[in-house]
Design a protein around this motif. Structure first.
Motif, short mmCIF file in Angstrom:
data_model
loop_
_atom_site.label_atom_id
_atom_site.label_comp_id
_atom_site.label_asym_id
_atom_site.label_seq_id
_atom_site.Cartn_x
_atom_site.Cartn_y
_atom_site.Cartn_z
N ARG A 31 0.99 -1.24 -0.01
CA ARG A 31 -0.05 -0.01 -0.03
C ARG A 31 0.91 1.23 0.16
NH1 ARG A 31 -3.81 -1.79 -2.33
NH2 ARG A 31 -5.69 -2.51 -1.40
N ASP A 32 1.98 1.22 -0.65
CA ASP A 32 3.06 2.24 -0.49
C ASP A 32 2.30 3.69 -1.22
OD1 ASP A 32 4.88 0.69 0.82
OD2 ASP A 32 6.18 0.38 -0.96
N ASP A 33 1.91 3.41 -2.35
CA ASP A 33 1.10 4.49 -3.17
C ASP A 33 -0.03 5.28 -2.24
OD1 ASP A 33 2.97 4.16 -5.31
OD2 ASP A 33 1.26 3.21 -6.36
N GLU A 34 -0.76 4.50 -1.75
CA GLU A 34 -1.98 4.98 -0.83
C GLU A 34 -1.37 5.68 0.33
OE1 GLU A 34 -3.54 1.73 -3.48
OE2 GLU A 34 -1.70 2.07 -2.10
N LEU A 35 -0.48 4.96 0.93
CA LEU A 35 0.23 5.65 2.28
C LEU A 35 0.69 7.11 1.88
CD1 LEU A 35 2.01 2.40 4.01
CD2 LEU A 35 -0.13 4.01 4.82
N ALA A 36 1.53 7.00 0.60
CA ALA A 36 2.31 8.30 0.31
C ALA A 36 1.00 9.41 -0.18
CB ALA A 36 3.12 8.06 -0.82
N ALA A 37 -0.15 9.04 -0.69
CA ALA A 37 -1.05 9.92 -0.96
C ALA A 37 -1.87 10.54 0.26
CB ALA A 37 -2.22 9.25 -1.95
N TYR A 38 -1.80 9.49 1.27
CA TYR A 38 -2.42 9.91 2.53
C TYR A 38 -1.75 10.82 3.12
CZ TYR A 38 -5.56 8.49 6.09
OH TYR A 38 -6.78 8.38 7.24
N GLN A 39 -0.39 10.60 3.26
CA GLN A 39 0.73 11.70 4.05
C GLN A 39 0.44 13.01 3.39
OE1 GLN A 39 4.21 8.81 4.51
NE2 GLN A 39 4.01 10.08 6.54
N ASN A 40 0.69 12.84 2.05
CA ASN A 40 0.44 14.16 1.50
C ASN A 40 -0.81 15.13 1.59
OD1 ASN A 40 1.76 15.98 -1.00
ND2 ASN A 40 -0.04 15.32 -2.07
N PRO A 50 -4.68 24.81 8.09
CA PRO A 50 -5.86 24.17 8.43
C PRO A 50 -5.66 22.82 7.75
CG PRO A 50 -6.29 26.29 7.99
CD PRO A 50 -4.96 26.25 7.57
N PRO A 51 -6.32 21.55 8.13
CA PRO A 51 -6.24 20.28 7.54
C PRO A 51 -7.21 20.24 6.42
CG PRO A 51 -7.29 20.35 9.48
CD PRO A 51 -6.88 21.56 9.52
N LYS A 52 -6.71 19.23 5.54
CA LYS A 52 -7.89 19.09 4.41
C LYS A 52 -8.92 17.95 5.23
CE LYS A 52 -4.75 19.68 0.50
NZ LYS A 52 -4.24 18.79 -0.63
N ASN A 53 -10.07 18.01 4.48
CA ASN A 53 -11.23 17.10 4.84
C ASN A 53 -10.93 15.62 3.89
OD1 ASN A 53 -12.37 18.35 7.15
ND2 ASN A 53 -12.84 19.74 5.36
N ILE A 54 -10.87 14.66 4.59
CA ILE A 54 -10.16 13.55 3.64
C ILE A 54 -11.28 12.34 3.79
CG2 ILE A 54 -8.28 11.82 2.92
CD1 ILE A 54 -6.62 13.63 4.93
N PHE A 55 -11.74 11.84 2.42
CA PHE A 55 -12.58 10.43 2.59
C PHE A 55 -11.71 9.46 1.99
CE2 PHE A 55 -16.36 11.72 4.13
CZ PHE A 55 -17.39 10.57 3.47
N LEU A 56 -11.76 8.27 2.49
CA LEU A 56 -11.11 7.20 2.07
C LEU A 56 -12.28 5.90 1.69
CD1 LEU A 56 -9.04 8.42 4.09
CD2 LEU A 56 -8.40 6.14 4.41
N TYR A 57 -12.15 5.57 0.44
CA TYR A 57 -12.88 4.55 -0.09
C TYR A 57 -12.52 3.40 -0.21
CZ TYR A 57 -16.14 8.47 -1.20
OH TYR A 57 -16.92 9.61 -1.04
N GLY A 58 -13.35 2.44 -0.23
CA GLY A 58 -12.65 0.99 -0.32
C GLY A 58 -13.41 -0.02 0.55
N VAL A 62 -8.96 -3.83 3.07
CA VAL A 62 -8.20 -3.44 1.87
C VAL A 62 -7.24 -2.34 2.49
CG1 VAL A 62 -9.68 -3.89 0.09
CG2 VAL A 62 -9.70 -1.62 1.17
N GLY A 63 -7.03 -2.15 4.07
CA GLY A 63 -6.17 -1.41 4.56
C GLY A 63 -6.63 -0.03 5.13
N LYS A 64 -7.72 0.41 4.92
CA LYS A 64 -8.15 1.96 5.10
C LYS A 64 -7.82 2.12 6.60
CE LYS A 64 -12.45 1.59 3.92
NZ LYS A 64 -12.37 0.15 3.74
N GLU A 208 -10.05 12.74 -1.74
CA GLU A 208 -10.56 11.38 -1.88
C GLU A 208 -9.39 10.47 -2.18
OE1 GLU A 208 -13.83 11.29 -4.27
OE2 GLU A 208 -15.16 12.56 -2.98
N LEU A 209 -9.30 9.39 -1.44
CA LEU A 209 -8.44 8.26 -1.55
C LEU A 209 -9.17 6.97 -1.87
CD1 LEU A 209 -5.80 9.13 1.06
CD2 LEU A 209 -5.84 10.14 -1.27
N HIS A 210 -8.84 6.31 -2.74
CA HIS A 210 -9.28 4.92 -3.03
C HIS A 210 -8.40 3.84 -2.99
CE1 HIS A 210 -13.14 6.82 -4.99
NE2 HIS A 210 -12.15 7.90 -5.29
N PHE A 211 -8.77 3.03 -2.14
CA PHE A 211 -8.00 1.53 -1.96
C PHE A 211 -8.73 0.40 -2.55
CE2 PHE A 211 -6.79 4.48 1.49
CZ PHE A 211 -5.67 4.03 2.15
N LYS A 212 -8.12 -0.02 -3.53
CA LYS A 212 -8.48 -0.89 -4.59
C LYS A 212 -8.34 -2.41 -3.84
CE LYS A 212 -7.23 1.57 -8.83
NZ LYS A 212 -6.26 1.22 -9.86
#
Length: 402
Positions: A31-40, A50-58, A62-64, A208-212
């Motif tokens: 899940r390296d790509d997803e973790l990198a996107a999450y950290q970014n 101020p933080p961004k609001n984040i939605f994780l889908y999957g 699958v690791g969310k 928005e982050l998508h976990f396949k």
């Protein structure tokens, strides 16, 4: 015949805990790509913005949630080196919560859980504005610059999404003045965003982050890594992990389910007092898990959902699947009338079929017949036919249909 003594076994598992749900790994493989996107997405926090609001889908497994734990732990640890930063995280699982009021009340109780001077509140009976005021007060009292509120399984609240409008605006609306508030929504339902109100979409869905689903190769890597800690050396035959990974990818793409399958296979070998786990153990474990999972899902359905499923089952028995929803609705009407149940519209039955597909009970294939025929789903049971038939026939109200 009396009970046998409990004795420790040392032939199969060296540390079976690492295969179970409660085990949290120190890192997340594949899940390296997803973790990198999450950290970014969370980088503004470390910059004091101020933080961004984040939605994780999957889908589940699958690791969310593990990603969230790992990334937020890293963020909090790294923030400690800056004197002008203080990051607080508040976690709430919304699985059994169906309204914004319940979410707000439970968040208040999360704050109060470790405070002996404050009692938790009832999740009913208060004016909603009072519950929100209590929540703002707790957020205001935090000794931190940032409060990140994690709402796991947030899709459980359905269309009552007011809390998802209020929380991201807590700072800008003046409810909380000394702390930036951000929301991280973890969602199993890909269509949940489509049903959110327009104002919530505009406010909440900044990132928005998508976990396949994992593929077989990725699951193989995960299973091998856990198996090294879980089993004694030379216990697994060479085909065990490839088989478990292939089944896991084929059925769900869920690491949780693949690990459960591997654990069950080892358990069967232990139960049989054997010293090795075989591919046959994996196959037997798969059948047992499938029956248990499908049984739990089907038994939890309301009568109308079971009637829709019965319609697909009877069409399958006649060799008339995959079937379109109009064929299924015609069959459903006959069954509903036979047991004197209300007959729902074709649209309502379509929604139930979609839900059954998302739960993995039905196979649904989208077809497109071009400009003339349009796109549509066809449904069938596949290799679940016998299991589902047995379960449906055990229902007292439906038994007459068989």
């Amino acid at each position: 015949m009396g009970l046998n003594s409990f004795t420790r076994d040392n032939s199969i598992f060296e540390n079976e805990t690492v295969l179970r749900d409660e085990y949290t790994p120190d890192d997340l493989l594949e899940r390296d790509d997803e973790l990198a996107a999450y950290q970014n997405a969370l980088r503004p926090v470390i910059n004091g913005a101020p933080p961004k609001n984040i939605f994780l889908y999957g889908q589940t497994g699958v690791g969310k949630t593990i990603s969230t734990d790992l990334v937020l732990s890293q963020l909090q640890s790294d923030a400690e080196q800056y004197d002008d930063l203080g990051v607080e995280t508040i976690y709430l699982n919304c699985k059994d919560l169906s309204t914004s009021y319940q979410v707000a009340a439970n968040l208040v109780n999360v704050f109060r859980a470790d405070d002996p001077d404050q009692s938790t509140i009832s999740t009913t009976g208060y004016p909603q504005s009072m519950v929100y005021d209590m929540l703002w007060e707790h957020l205001e009292d935090l000794d931190g610059t940032h409060a990140l509120i994690v709402l796991d399984e947030v899709d459980s609240i359905g269309t009552d999404d007011g809390i998802l409008y209020q929380l991201p605006r807590a700072s800008t609306a003046g409810h909380v003045t000394d702390t930036y508030v951000g929301v991280i929504g973890i969602c199993n339902n890909f269509t949940f965003r489509d049903n959110l109100s327009a104002r919530v979409k505009d406010t909440l869905c900044e990132e928005e982050l998508h976990f396949k689903p994992y593929d077989a190769n990725q699951l193989g890597t995960i299973l091998r890594h856990r198996a090294e800690k879980a089993f004694f050396d030379d216990v697994l035959e060479s085909d065990v992990i490839p088989a478990a990974a292939a089944y896991g990818a084929q059925e769900s793409g869920s690491a949780r389910q693949a690990l459960k399958l591997l654990y069950k296979a080892g358990d069967l070998a232990r139960e049989g007092e054997r010293s090795t786990v075989t591919g046959e153990d994996v196959e037997n474990a798969r059948e047992l898990i499938a029956k248990d999972r499908i049984g739990d899902e089907v038994n939890s359905l309301p009568t109308q959902g079971k009637l829709a499923l019965t319609a697909v089952y009877t069409l399958e028995r006649r060799g008339e699947t995959p079937s379109k929803r109009i064929q299924i609705h015609e069959e459903y009407e006959r069954h509903a009338s036979a047991i004197d149940a209300d007959v729902l519209s074709i649209r309502s039955i379509h929604d139930r079929l979609s839900d059954l597909r998302l739960k993995g009970i039905l196979d649904g294939e989208e077809r497109n017949d071009g400009r003339g025929g349009g796109s549509y789903y066809q449904y069938q049971l596949g290799d679940r036919e016998d299991i589902i038939g047995e379960i449906l026939q055990e229902d007292e109200r439906l038994s007459a249909l068989f």
